[in-house]
Design an enzyme around this catalytic site. Structure first.
Site, PDB file in Angstrom:
ATOM      1  N   LYS A  69     -21.073 -18.572   4.317  1.00 22.28           N
ATOM      2  CA  LYS A  69     -22.415 -18.816   3.779  1.00 22.28           C
ATOM      3  C   LYS A  69     -22.711 -20.323   3.737  1.00 22.28           C
ATOM      4  O   LYS A  69     -23.803 -20.758   4.078  1.00 22.28           O
ATOM      5  CB  LYS A  69     -22.548 -18.178   2.387  1.00 22.28           C
ATOM      6  CG  LYS A  69     -22.586 -16.653   2.475  1.00 22.28           C
ATOM      7  CD  LYS A  69     -22.426 -15.941   1.146  1.00 22.28           C
ATOM      8  CE  LYS A  69     -22.311 -14.432   1.372  1.00 22.28           C
ATOM      9  NZ  LYS A  69     -22.036 -13.679   0.137  1.00 22.28           N
TER      10      LYS A  69
ATOM     11  N   GLN B 196     -20.533 -14.689  -6.124  1.00 22.16           N
ATOM     12  CA  GLN B 196     -19.861 -13.819  -5.147  1.00 22.16           C
ATOM     13  C   GLN B 196     -19.206 -12.636  -5.872  1.00 22.16           C
ATOM     14  O   GLN B 196     -18.436 -12.815  -6.798  1.00 22.16           O
ATOM     15  CB  GLN B 196     -18.815 -14.639  -4.370  1.00 22.16           C
ATOM     16  CG  GLN B 196     -18.134 -13.896  -3.237  1.00 22.16           C
ATOM     17  CD  GLN B 196     -19.095 -13.498  -2.115  1.00 22.16           C
ATOM     18  OE1 GLN B 196     -19.980 -14.241  -1.730  1.00 22.16           O
ATOM     19  NE2 GLN B 196     -18.939 -12.277  -1.603  1.00 22.16           N
TER      20      GLN B 196
ATOM     21  N   ASP C  25     -29.503 -13.338  -4.348  1.00 19.58           N
ATOM     22  CA  ASP C  25     -28.759 -12.132  -3.940  1.00 19.58           C
ATOM     23  C   ASP C  25     -29.519 -10.858  -4.333  1.00 19.58           C
ATOM     24  O   ASP C  25     -29.171  -9.761  -3.910  1.00 19.58           O
ATOM     25  CB  ASP C  25     -27.378 -12.137  -4.608  1.00 19.58           C
ATOM     26  CG  ASP C  25     -26.258 -12.107  -3.580  1.00 19.58           C
ATOM     27  OD1 ASP C  25     -26.558 -11.970  -2.374  1.00 19.58           O
ATOM     28  OD2 ASP C  25     -25.084 -12.210  -3.988  1.00 19.58           O
TER      29      ASP C  25
END
Ligand code: NAP
Length: 296
Positions: A54, A98, A121
């Site tokens: 990422k 994450q 996200d």
């Protein structure tokens, strides 16, 4: 006739290029470059790889990305304090925690702490809740499900009135994909580990999205001829002919399915590349929201 290949690598590359172009336009106008902060708790090797990928993608799109790592034994308060600090940082437009978090941490509470405007996200309970409600618009849509929809739309698949089957009901893939398909006016059947006679349900599907995490679970003769197959699964299987000793396969038996389907994504090179491209798109959107642009 073999199915048309939906090439996620090419489609993702084009999206990444588009984002890079828009970032350059922002900077030319004197607006700040989008900034993404990642939060990695613990040392899960797969998570470390994803976070590295990422950051590399951000760098290539001229998006600023800053990585934060916390030890696996970090407390709930420490993780939440870091998220709050990032919420208050004007140079950070998007925050990505994450997942999965190490056992013992309350994932929902952490996700709830992320500012709604920075939830790139799309896992904040309010964003997911809006996704499930008619007439409500989430600020962000989770990257992998959004990537699935992007592939379908880019390939010109007619979703309105289509029978769609989603295999899997996880929070990160199956459920949000199902909600997005409903929003696109498909008639959706969600299959999971308790579903009876999955192959019969799949045989009715004009569109199949497979996200079960089981190598080559869906066989070619389960498919309706001409169906569109989006394979989200990424599974390692032993392959002694490879230097690494393994290769990646999807949740669908590709060699069989390609003979029956109308269009299909490969693994790797299908949904995987889209996830990162959409994250970049979401980060740009977060920066635009911070500029005061209500539509992102
Ligand atoms: P997950 O959380 O493990 O969920 C798997 C789902 O499959 C669950 O809903 C489960 O049902 C269902 N399932 C399990 N066994 C089944 C069976 N025998 N028959 C029918 N359904 C069954 O997995 P996930 O996180 O959604 O990920 C799914 C796959 O996508 C994995 O291979 C993962 O690596 C991949 N993935 C790819 C990307 C990408 O960027 N391409 C991103 C995320 C995930 P229950 O709910 O009943 O347990």
């Amino acid at each position: 006739m073999p199915a048309k290949l939906i090439d996620g690598k090419v489609i993702a590359e084009a999206l990444r290029e588009e984002v890079k172009q828009k970032v350059a336009e922002r900077i030319e106008k004197g607006l700040p470059a989008p900034g993404l902060a990642t939060v990695l708790v613990g040392e899960n090797p797969a998570s470390q790889v994803y976070v590295r990928m990422k950051h590399k993608a951000c760098q290539e799109a001229d998006i600023i990305s800053i990585g934060h790592t916390l030890p696996a034994d970090a407390s709930q308060e420490e993780v939440e304090a870091l998220v709050k600090e990032l919420n208050a940082d004007p140079d950070i437009h998007g925050i990505l925690v994450q997942l999965p978090l190490p056992a013992g941490l309350d994932e929902e509470r952490v996700l709830n702490t992320i500012s709604l405007q920075k939830d790139v996200d799309g896992f904040h309970p309010i964003n997911i809740g809006r996704l499930a409600q008619k007439g409500r618009e989430p600020l962000f849509i989770p990257a992998t499900p959004a990537g699935v929809m992007y592939l379908l739309e880019d390939s010109g698949v007619e979703l309105s009135g289509a029978n769609a089957v989603v295999l899997g009901r996880s929070n990160i893939v199956g459920m949000p994909v199902s909600l997005l398909l409903v929003r696109a006016n498909a008639t959706v059947t969600i299959c999971h580990s308790r579903t009876k006679d999955i192959s019969a349900l799949i045989r009715e599907a004009d569109v199949l999205v497979a996200a079960v995490g089981m190598p080559e679970f869906v066989r070619g003769d389960w498919l309706k001829p001409g169906a569109v197959v989006i394979d989200v699964g990424i599974n390692r299987i032993e392959d002694t002919t490879r230097k690494s000793g393994y290769r990646l396969v999807g949740d669908v038996a590709f060699d069989e399915a390609v003979e029956v389907a109308g269009a299909i994504t490969p693994v790797p090179g299908g949904v995987g590349p889209m996830t990162i491209a959409v994250l970049l798109q979401n980060t740009l959107r977060a920066a635009r929201l911070a500029d005061g642009n209500k539509n992102g």
